[in-house]
Scaffold this active site. Sequence first.
Site, mmCIF file in Angstrom:
data_model
loop_
_atom_site.group_PDB
_atom_site.id
_atom_site.type_symbol
_atom_site.label_atom_id
_atom_site.label_comp_id
_atom_site.label_asym_id
_atom_site.label_seq_id
_atom_site.Cartn_x
_atom_site.Cartn_y
_atom_site.Cartn_z
ATOM 1 N N ASN A 32 0.872 -1.197 0.000
ATOM 2 C CA ASN A 32 0.000 0.000 0.000
ATOM 3 C C ASN A 32 0.901 1.238 0.000
ATOM 4 O O ASN A 32 0.812 2.102 0.872
ATOM 5 C CB ASN A 32 -0.967 -0.007 1.202
ATOM 6 C CG ASN A 32 -2.014 1.081 1.077
ATOM 7 O OD1 ASN A 32 -2.194 1.881 1.980
ATOM 8 N ND2 ASN A 32 -2.692 1.149 -0.048
ATOM 9 N N HIS A 37 7.209 5.464 1.397
ATOM 10 C CA HIS A 37 7.901 4.259 0.925
ATOM 11 C C HIS A 37 8.753 4.568 -0.310
ATOM 12 O O HIS A 37 9.885 4.106 -0.440
ATOM 13 C CB HIS A 37 6.891 3.186 0.508
ATOM 14 C CG HIS A 37 5.976 2.710 1.588
ATOM 15 N ND1 HIS A 37 4.643 3.036 1.622
ATOM 16 C CD2 HIS A 37 6.189 1.919 2.658
ATOM 17 C CE1 HIS A 37 4.067 2.452 2.658
ATOM 18 N NE2 HIS A 37 4.986 1.774 3.315
ATOM 19 N N GLY A 149 12.234 3.882 7.526
ATOM 20 C CA GLY A 149 11.759 5.233 7.790
ATOM 21 C C GLY A 149 11.928 5.622 9.253
ATOM 22 O O GLY A 149 11.710 4.806 10.152
HETATM 23 P P1 AMP Z 1 5.395 -0.216 6.305
HETATM 24 O O1 AMP Z 1 4.921 -0.598 4.950
HETATM 25 O O2 AMP Z 1 4.431 0.628 7.073
HETATM 26 O O3 AMP Z 1 5.914 -1.399 7.087
HETATM 27 O O4 AMP Z 1 6.653 0.724 6.077
HETATM 28 C C1 AMP Z 1 7.758 0.273 5.323
HETATM 29 C C2 AMP Z 1 8.892 1.248 5.518
HETATM 30 O O5 AMP Z 1 8.498 2.546 5.093
HETATM 31 C C3 AMP Z 1 9.305 1.387 6.999
HETATM 32 O O6 AMP Z 1 10.716 1.480 7.075
HETATM 33 C C4 AMP Z 1 8.634 2.664 7.412
HETATM 34 O O7 AMP Z 1 9.278 3.321 8.484
HETATM 35 C C5 AMP Z 1 8.751 3.474 6.132
HETATM 36 N N1 AMP Z 1 7.759 4.547 6.124
HETATM 37 C C6 AMP Z 1 6.422 4.458 6.336
HETATM 38 N N2 AMP Z 1 5.834 5.670 6.309
HETATM 39 C C7 AMP Z 1 6.826 6.566 6.071
HETATM 40 C C8 AMP Z 1 6.878 7.982 5.947
HETATM 41 N N3 AMP Z 1 5.780 8.737 6.053
HETATM 42 N N4 AMP Z 1 8.073 8.561 5.713
HETATM 43 C C9 AMP Z 1 9.199 7.822 5.610
HETATM 44 N N5 AMP Z 1 9.225 6.476 5.724
HETATM 45 C C10 AMP Z 1 8.053 5.852 5.960
#
Ligand code: AMP
Length: 282
Positions: A32, A37, A149
Amino acid sequence: MFTTQDIAHIREQVRLWKRQGETVAFVPTMGNLHLGHITLVKEAVKRADHVVVSIFVNPMQFGVNEDLDAYPRTLDADKAALIDAGAELLFTPTPAIIYPKGMDKQSFVEVPAISDELCGASRPGHFRGVATIVCKLFNIVQPDIALFGKKDFQQLMVIKTMVDDLSMPIEIVGVETIREASGLAMSSRNGYLSNEQKSAAAVLKQTMDKMASAIQSDGMIEEAISIATQQLAAAGFKPDYLAVRCADTLDPVSTDHQHLVILAAAYMGNTRLIDNLCFNRE
Ligand code: AMP
């Protein structure tokens, strides 16, 4: 971009790249994908010769009453965005591929202490699930660097601790949080919010900004937390926790800590949002 669920295929491709002396960066995600990302992927493209991304909604990091089934899955749009950003290899395993024996008989990685507080206190077992899947993905992909992130600040610290404690030969890079124009940190869970809730949720970042200024001017951390908690409640949030810690270790703040981080988790309706803000005390 090549998409596969096959662990052997990922290993073979990475081995070929490395045999040619080329470097590999890895960005694990739950899909998503949004601009947060994609910023990680673009940063990965700058830092390595090849970029591998994974999309896996990891059941091990969800609690029993959490949103595992409802978590948004948008693979086609994700693929298009990843091609655009420059990813070359996408790993999209199923839970059966990752946990063939089921999760109960699966070995796990536990990063002690840091995993039990803040989000770990509200979500028991969450960081065990995160550390275990990231360790498995690291062993499958074997990247030179991996990008995470700062939005998930505690998660980044857990991963850095795991890599350090277990001597994994991987450089961990933290990437700045990408926000909506309102200041709201981008998150897949923002999609659960109504338009009204989304506008109200922008108060989270504003509140952390005010907290940081207050602490910089008078040093009164507990007072800043108490005022901010009231401000969040007035905006319609149900705060889960609001804390100020040393940004380098996540330890409680002592007088010699200069680099601090505000960490916040709060419910807007049924949606649990997290955010954080790093600042220097003076
Ligand atoms: P997730 O799909 O939520 O597991 O996130 C995957 C990666 O994207 C993780 O390293 C998160 O910290 C990073 N991430 C999610 N949202 C953001 C954001 N707004 N800014 C920067 N990195 C993000």
